[in-house]
Scaffold this motif. Sequence first.
Motif, short mmCIF file in Angstrom:
data_model
loop_
_atom_site.label_atom_id
_atom_site.label_comp_id
_atom_site.label_asym_id
_atom_site.label_seq_id
_atom_site.Cartn_x
_atom_site.Cartn_y
_atom_site.Cartn_z
N GLY A 160 8.21 -9.93 -2.47
CA GLY A 160 9.67 -9.85 -2.46
C GLY A 160 10.35 -11.20 -2.39
N THR A 161 9.59 -12.26 -2.13
CA THR A 161 10.16 -13.61 -2.13
C THR A 161 9.45 -14.42 -3.21
N ARG A 162 8.36 -15.09 -2.85
CA ARG A 162 7.64 -15.89 -3.85
C ARG A 162 6.82 -15.03 -4.81
N ILE A 163 6.51 -13.82 -4.43
CA ILE A 163 5.80 -12.89 -5.31
C ILE A 163 6.78 -11.80 -5.72
N ASP A 164 7.06 -11.70 -7.01
CA ASP A 164 8.08 -10.75 -7.47
C ASP A 164 7.61 -9.31 -7.31
N GLU A 165 8.55 -8.40 -7.48
CA GLU A 165 8.27 -6.99 -7.21
C GLU A 165 7.22 -6.41 -8.15
N ASP A 166 7.29 -6.73 -9.43
CA ASP A 166 6.31 -6.20 -10.37
C ASP A 166 4.90 -6.65 -10.02
N THR A 167 4.74 -7.93 -9.70
CA THR A 167 3.43 -8.44 -9.31
C THR A 167 2.97 -7.80 -8.01
N SER A 168 3.88 -7.64 -7.08
CA SER A 168 3.55 -7.00 -5.80
C SER A 168 3.03 -5.58 -6.03
N TYR A 169 3.73 -4.82 -6.88
CA TYR A 169 3.28 -3.46 -7.18
C TYR A 169 1.90 -3.47 -7.82
N ALA A 170 1.67 -4.40 -8.74
CA ALA A 170 0.38 -4.45 -9.43
C ALA A 170 -0.76 -4.75 -8.45
N LEU A 171 -0.51 -5.66 -7.52
CA LEU A 171 -1.53 -5.98 -6.52
C LEU A 171 -1.78 -4.79 -5.60
N LEU A 172 -0.73 -4.13 -5.17
CA LEU A 172 -0.88 -2.97 -4.30
C LEU A 172 -1.64 -1.85 -5.01
N ASP A 173 -1.30 -1.60 -6.27
CA ASP A 173 -1.98 -0.56 -7.03
C ASP A 173 -3.46 -0.88 -7.18
N ARG A 174 -3.76 -2.12 -7.51
CA ARG A 174 -5.17 -2.51 -7.69
C ARG A 174 -5.94 -2.41 -6.37
N PHE A 175 -5.30 -2.82 -5.29
CA PHE A 175 -5.93 -2.75 -3.96
C PHE A 175 -6.33 -1.31 -3.63
N VAL A 176 -5.42 -0.39 -3.83
CA VAL A 176 -5.71 1.03 -3.53
C VAL A 176 -6.75 1.58 -4.50
N GLU A 177 -6.64 1.20 -5.77
CA GLU A 177 -7.59 1.66 -6.77
C GLU A 177 -9.03 1.29 -6.38
N ARG A 178 -9.21 0.14 -5.76
CA ARG A 178 -10.52 -0.35 -5.41
C ARG A 178 -10.92 -0.04 -3.97
N GLY A 179 -10.25 0.91 -3.35
CA GLY A 179 -10.67 1.37 -2.04
C GLY A 179 -10.05 0.66 -0.86
N GLY A 180 -9.05 -0.18 -1.12
CA GLY A 180 -8.37 -0.85 -0.03
C GLY A 180 -7.52 0.12 0.78
N VAL A 181 -7.43 -0.13 2.08
CA VAL A 181 -6.71 0.78 2.97
C VAL A 181 -5.60 0.07 3.75
N TRP A 182 -5.92 -1.03 4.42
CA TRP A 182 -4.96 -1.66 5.33
C TRP A 182 -4.02 -2.61 4.60
N LEU A 183 -2.71 -2.43 4.84
CA LEU A 183 -1.66 -3.31 4.34
C LEU A 183 -0.99 -3.96 5.54
N ASP A 184 -0.85 -5.28 5.51
CA ASP A 184 -0.29 -6.00 6.65
C ASP A 184 1.01 -6.68 6.26
N THR A 185 2.04 -6.49 7.08
CA THR A 185 3.33 -7.10 6.84
C THR A 185 3.93 -7.49 8.18
N ALA A 186 5.21 -7.85 8.20
CA ALA A 186 5.92 -8.19 9.44
C ALA A 186 7.40 -8.13 9.19
N ASP A 187 8.16 -7.90 10.25
CA ASP A 187 9.61 -7.84 10.09
C ASP A 187 10.19 -9.20 9.70
N CYS A 188 9.47 -10.29 9.97
CA CYS A 188 10.00 -11.62 9.68
C CYS A 188 9.56 -12.17 8.33
N TYR A 189 8.76 -11.42 7.55
CA TYR A 189 8.26 -11.93 6.26
C TYR A 189 9.30 -11.75 5.17
#
Length: 315
Positions: free
Chosen positions: A18-47
């Motif tokens: 949402g800042t240095r990584i645009d939304e389309d790229t973010s979605y693509a990474l998230l989709d690929r992560f889940v596709e390959r068995g990824g589970v944990w997503l880490d964020t923070a209120d200050c990011y």
Amino acid sequence: MTHDTTTSPLVLGTMMFGTRIDEDTSYALLDRFVERGGVWLDTADCYAYWASRSGHGGDSESVLGRWLAARPGVRDRVKIATKVGAEPRWPDAPPSQHEGLSRRAVREAFEGSLRRLGVDRVDMLWLHKEDRTVPIEETVDALAELTADGSVARVGASNHPAWRVERARAHARSTGALPLDALQQSATFLRPRPGTRPNGMHAFGVLDDELSDYATTHGLEVWAYTPLLEGAYDNPDKTIPEIFEHPGSSARLDVLTKVAGELGVQKGQVVLAWLVAHGIRPMLGGSKRDQLDSALDGVRLRLSPDHLARLDAPL
């Protein structure tokens, strides 16, 4: 070389979404992560307040919230971890003027996180950094309210010294609350010189021997941020940070290079496999699909007893 085909232990860090990584790229990474068995997503209120136009955080959580809304059913396939305590009270506020970990700050920050994420619960809530202006018992009581109402499944501490983690856990046990059961610290194969820490690192951000021993003894899960030193193990355009430059690192890098060559993999992949072999959950904050795929392959790499012994050998 063998690979595990079970759920990936890798955590996808979404700091710059949402800042240095645009939304389309973010979605693509998230989709690929889940596709390959990824589970944990880490964020923070200050990011990532330092990269945002407003000077405040929230962009990462907001992108995750929109992605979850656009992917019906995916919430059941992922676990969400977010953090409170490090959001600046105003743009460019110094660290001493971040929101902190008072009961009110924890409650208000968490309510904002739920709103941006578009969820009614999270799977892990981290204390982002210690706040010595507030008794740790007050913070623990605030967390207890959130675990008691079911909006938080687990609680953990990031960038805290061992003694405050123990005090927090003791207070939780004394009140019947759910204690902290996870630590999130900076950890990698190399070790910094004593008395140093990476630029911008929290005072107690590095996983030291005391915290590691405490986690092992008491069964706390450990998450490792910056495990790949931002690509410096393999990217010739990047250098190992100066704080890691000492004779011990030279010897460790030599062993790492040899093991990676024998396995035909990148040095960074061996680092990730080594962390997993020691029960540590690595975090990746990359912005490219090939970085993500490489890391997902790395955490599934199983090192032989001989390779582990060589990597673990005292210097």
